[in-house]
Design a protein around this motif. Structure first.
Motif, PDB file in Angstrom:
ATOM      1  N   ASN A  22      15.782 -11.447   1.718  1.00 49.75           N
ATOM      2  CA  ASN A  22      16.481 -11.031   0.500  1.00 49.75           C
ATOM      3  C   ASN A  22      16.106  -9.624   0.055  1.00 49.75           C
ATOM      4  O   ASN A  22      16.616  -9.126  -0.946  1.00 49.75           O
ATOM      5  N   MET A  23      15.228  -8.964   0.793  1.00 51.11           N
ATOM      6  CA  MET A  23      14.775  -7.628   0.421  1.00 51.11           C
ATOM      7  C   MET A  23      15.843  -6.592   0.776  1.00 51.11           C
ATOM      8  O   MET A  23      16.550  -6.710   1.782  1.00 51.11           O
ATOM      9  N   ASP A  24      15.957  -5.580  -0.058  1.00 52.67           N
ATOM     10  CA  ASP A  24      16.969  -4.547   0.159  1.00 52.67           C
ATOM     11  C   ASP A  24      16.466  -3.532   1.184  1.00 52.67           C
ATOM     12  O   ASP A  24      15.751  -2.586   0.857  1.00 52.67           O
TER      13      ASP A  24
ATOM     14  N   GLY B 234      15.019   1.436  -2.997  1.00 50.52           N
ATOM     15  CA  GLY B 234      16.236   2.186  -3.273  1.00 50.52           C
ATOM     16  C   GLY B 234      15.963   3.645  -3.560  1.00 50.52           C
ATOM     17  O   GLY B 234      16.767   4.519  -3.225  1.00 50.52           O
ATOM     18  N   GLU B 235      14.822   3.914  -4.154  1.00 55.36           N
ATOM     19  CA  GLU B 235      14.454   5.300  -4.452  1.00 55.36           C
ATOM     20  C   GLU B 235      13.887   6.005  -3.222  1.00 55.36           C
ATOM     21  O   GLU B 235      14.209   7.162  -2.946  1.00 55.36           O
TER      22      GLU B 235
ATOM     23  N   ARG C 172       0.872  -1.173   0.000  1.00 55.12           N
ATOM     24  CA  ARG C 172       0.000   0.000   0.000  1.00 55.12           C
ATOM     25  C   ARG C 172       0.911   1.226   0.000  1.00 55.12           C
ATOM     26  O   ARG C 172       1.964   1.236   0.647  1.00 55.12           O
ATOM     27  N   ASN C 173       0.511   2.239  -0.740  1.00 54.53           N
ATOM     28  CA  ASN C 173       1.274   3.499  -0.825  1.00 54.53           C
ATOM     29  C   ASN C 173       2.684   3.295  -1.369  1.00 54.53           C
ATOM     30  O   ASN C 173       3.614   4.024  -1.007  1.00 54.53           O
ATOM     31  N   VAL C 174       2.824   2.287  -2.209  1.00 56.45           N
ATOM     32  CA  VAL C 174       4.101   1.999  -2.867  1.00 56.45           C
ATOM     33  C   VAL C 174       3.863   2.031  -4.375  1.00 56.45           C
ATOM     34  O   VAL C 174       2.976   1.341  -4.878  1.00 56.45           O
ATOM     35  N   ASP C 175       4.639   2.830  -5.074  1.00 52.69           N
ATOM     36  CA  ASP C 175       4.449   2.986  -6.519  1.00 52.69           C
ATOM     37  C   ASP C 175       5.115   1.844  -7.279  1.00 52.69           C
ATOM     38  O   ASP C 175       6.287   1.922  -7.652  1.00 52.69           O
ATOM     39  N   LEU C 176       4.341   0.779  -7.490  1.00 53.10           N
ATOM     40  CA  LEU C 176       4.831  -0.322  -8.317  1.00 53.10           C
ATOM     41  C   LEU C 176       4.298  -0.223  -9.742  1.00 53.10           C
ATOM     42  O   LEU C 176       4.868  -0.821 -10.658  1.00 53.10           O
TER      43      LEU C 176
END
Length: 676
Positions: A292-294, A227-228, A135-139
């Motif tokens: 494994n998530m950054d 990362g952004e 949610r609230n993540v620009d994919l």
């Protein structure tokens, strides 16, 4: 009798119970009608079973779930009805007729369609289940996520598919009544045609552009977004669906952080029950995916509960880990030995620090930081009842808990005495009864006591007749209708087709979010104006919230729970029930939060002391004690709790950054020595 039957059957209403009984009786009636044989009786019994089954499914009845556990699931019920229809044909001497063989073949073919239909539905749902829901993540700008299939195709799909047999059943019954096979074959043909059409309608959604991207592509897109965005502080949470409130209580605090916030959930059920927020949310059910998530930019991770899945984040050394909990009380959960795995433990005030010292569970005093309780900001400080207004006393007991300890709740032994004393008080007081949402969920005795208390309050409200401003109340009710209509309008388009579509489109509209918050505040104000200020009230729903009840009350009666610690923020008089009958001195020794309370026995005879303090604040003997206890439990008023919280986050982030730079320096030095 009916209420007992409802409880035993675990259905929600008398109508649901009636539907369950009709469905249960319908199948023996079908067999009897087939054996007699009687086409009209069979048709009537079949109609009853169809309608009752459909009603129970629409209501999401617990009974439906239980039937599937005892091999009487949906498919079996439809199959039995069809077999009994074949028996009816045989009893009517159609065993050698073409319609008999047509019915048998038609029903077999119809069940043959269930396999591809079920396989397609399962495949579509599995392929559209994201490895990470957000949610609230620009994919949407990073990967292509197609629209969900139309809701009618997948919602209660098995029930819809099986109900297509209705055309065949009606057709065969008409043939049985009229002695001609035409109607039966038409009905069978319609059923098979619609079944094939349903299967064909599902097929496009398992291929081509209608399939969401692979798990690797989704995870890469999430890492790209991380990362952004570069989150600095994460709130990590795992738990059962009933524990969603534990993360919801921290949402507003996360929105006020100076560093970039992120919420990480581990269960989809929590995501579904999470309140709206402007903070980015990532739900990662798989431990491997999470590990494994950054998350290299996160410097501080906050934990609201001690659960096993915390280990998947605790293993990351580049961030500092903090236990913040989900309430402040003297319960054993507040000094869980597991807490020593965190870098720091944050408590509201000095009391939390002292609890760990007394418990001696391995949490070092140097690792404890007092940050106040940011969630308590909405609680208003008490000013005393204004002249001419009937004072309000809130009774907010906790629930019965997981065992039968008499100290868990006052409802069982003291609840009726408390309410009866309050409603008979002279001069009068208004009673608000707001029980814990779990009250009566485990114990039938607690539920019965709750119902008796509810009846006491409602009967007392009906008996009191004082002058009221009916025009103002009518205006407030009209305002409630307007606000609720607008809230429904704002939330009407928020429901997404499925998890993948919600992930793609689940970016909160900030303007709408702020308008909803404003409307909820207006709703709360209008609610209290919509009925007389002296009227007793039972409040069991989510609205008005507990803190809203705090703000309109002049005093509270409760049990040992975080409710007491929260109410202390108001500075108002309060009473706590010693249901286990430890005695006042021992009760205060064991429970810090009651040191400035009026201690009640199960008879509630001491309530007069509380009411005296409410009516004459100047003669309140515990006022100074409450002020001192408030600071001890919740910390100082200045700086504000959110300022203390942000300072603690910044200080710990600096420690994490210092540690990481030290590690990089050591690695660089070691590499230089090896290559030199």
């Amino acid at each position: 009798m009916i209420s007992t039957a409802i409880r035993v059957a675990r259905v929600g209403s008398a109508a649901e119970l009636a539907a369950a009984v009709l469905m249960m009786l319908g199948y023996p009636a079908l067999m009897l009608a087939a054996l007699v044989p009687s086409v009209p009786a069979f048709a009537a019994a079949a109609a009853v079973t169809y309608l009752a089954d459909h009603y129970l499914h629409r209501k999401g009845s617990y009974l439906i779930n239980r039937l599937s556990k005892v091999r009487a699931g949906l498919s079996i019920r439809f199959l039995i009805r069809q077999l009994l229809l074949v028996l009816l044909l045989a009893r009517l001497s159609f065993a050698d007729d073409l319609i008999f063989y047509g019915a048998v073949a038609g029903f077999i073919a119809f069940y043959g369609l269930q396999a591809p239909h079920g396989a397609l539905v399962t495949l579509i749902r599995n392929r559209r289940r994201m490895p990470v829901a957000t949610r609230n993540v620009d994919l949407a700008s990073r990967i292509r996520i197609p629209d969900a299939p139309p809701r009618p195709l997948l919602h209660r799909s098995a029930e819809k598919m099986l109900h297509l047999d209705l055309a065949a059943v009606v057709g065969v019954l008409v043939s049985a009544a009229m002695g001609t096979a035409v109607a039966g074959f038409i009905g069978i043909g319609v059923t098979l045609f619609l079944g094939c059409l349903y299967v064909l309608a599902l097929m496009p959604y398992v291929r081509g552009a209608k399939i969401p991207p692979s798990a690797d592509a989704v995870l890469a897109a999430v890492d790209d977004w991380l990362g952004e965005y570069r989150p600095g502080t994460a709130l990590y949470f795992s738990g059962s669906k009933d524990s969603a409130y534990q993360v919801n209580m921290w949402l507003e605090t996360m929105e006020q952080l100076d560093s970039k916030p992120l919420i990480i959930l581990r269960e989809r059920s929590i995501l579904e029950r999470m309140a709206p927020t402007t903070v980015p949310v990532i739900c990662v059910p798989g431990g491997v995916h999470l590990m494994n998530m950054d998350l290299s930019n996160v410097r501080v991770t906050l934990y609201a509960a001690n659960v096993g899945k915390n280990i998947h984040m605790l293993r990351v050394p580049t961030m500092k880990h903090v236990f913040i909990g989900h309430g402040d009380s003297d319960k054993l959960a507040s000094v869980n030995p597991f807490s020593k795995v965190y870098d720091e433990v944050w408590t509201a005030g000095r009391a939390g620090r002292d609890r760990y010292a007394i418990a001696d569970v391995g949490v070092r005093d140097d690792d404890i930081v007092e940050v106040g309780r940011p969630q308590l900001a909405p609680i208003q400080t008490g000013q005393g009842a204004s002249e001419g207004r009937v004072p309000t006393v809130l009774y907010a007991p906790t629930w019965e808990g997981w065992d039968d300890n008499p100290g868990n709740t006052s409802i069982l032994l003291a609840g009726e005495n408390i309410v009866r004393t309050l409603i008979k008080a002279d001069p009068p007081v208004r009673v608000l009864y707001k029980p814990h949402p779990f009250t009566g969920t485990r114990s039938a005795v607690a539920k019965a006591a709750h119902l008796r208390i509810t009846a006491l309050v409602e009967d007392a409200a009906a008996a009191v007749r004082l002058t009221a401003d009916t025009a103002a109340q009518s205006a407030a009710k009209a305002e409630l209708v307007r606000i609720e209509a607008r809230l429904a309008e704002l939330s009407g388009g928020s429901e997404k087709g499925d998890e993948a579509e919600a992930t793609r489109d689940g970016v909160v509209d900030v303007a709408k979010h702020e308008e909803i918050a404003r409307l909820r505040a207006e709703w709360n104000d209008a609610y209290w104006r919509s009925f007389p200020a002296h009227e007793h009230r039972v409040i069991t729903g989510a609205e008005p919230r507990l803190y809203d009840c705090f703000n309109v009350s002049d005093a509270m009666v409760s049990d040992i729970s975080s409710v007491v610690s929260d109410f202390i923020a108001s500075g108002k008089p309060y009473a706590v029930t010693d249901s286990a009958e430890l005695g006042e001195e021992e009760f205060k020794r064991q429970n810090t939060a009651v040191r400035a309370a009026v201690i009640l026995s199960n008879s509630a005879a001491e309530l007069g002391r509380l009411l005296a303090a409410v009516r004459d604040p100047a003669a309140d003997p515990l006022a100074a004690d409450r002020k001192e206890l408030k600071q001890y439990l919740l910390g100082p008023d200045e700086p504000t709790s959110i300022e203390q919280f942000n300072t603690a986050v910044a200080n710990l982030a600096l420690k994490a950054e210092t540690r990481n730079l030290g590690q990089e320096s050591r690695i660089t030095t070691t590499e230089a020595e090896l290559t030199g």
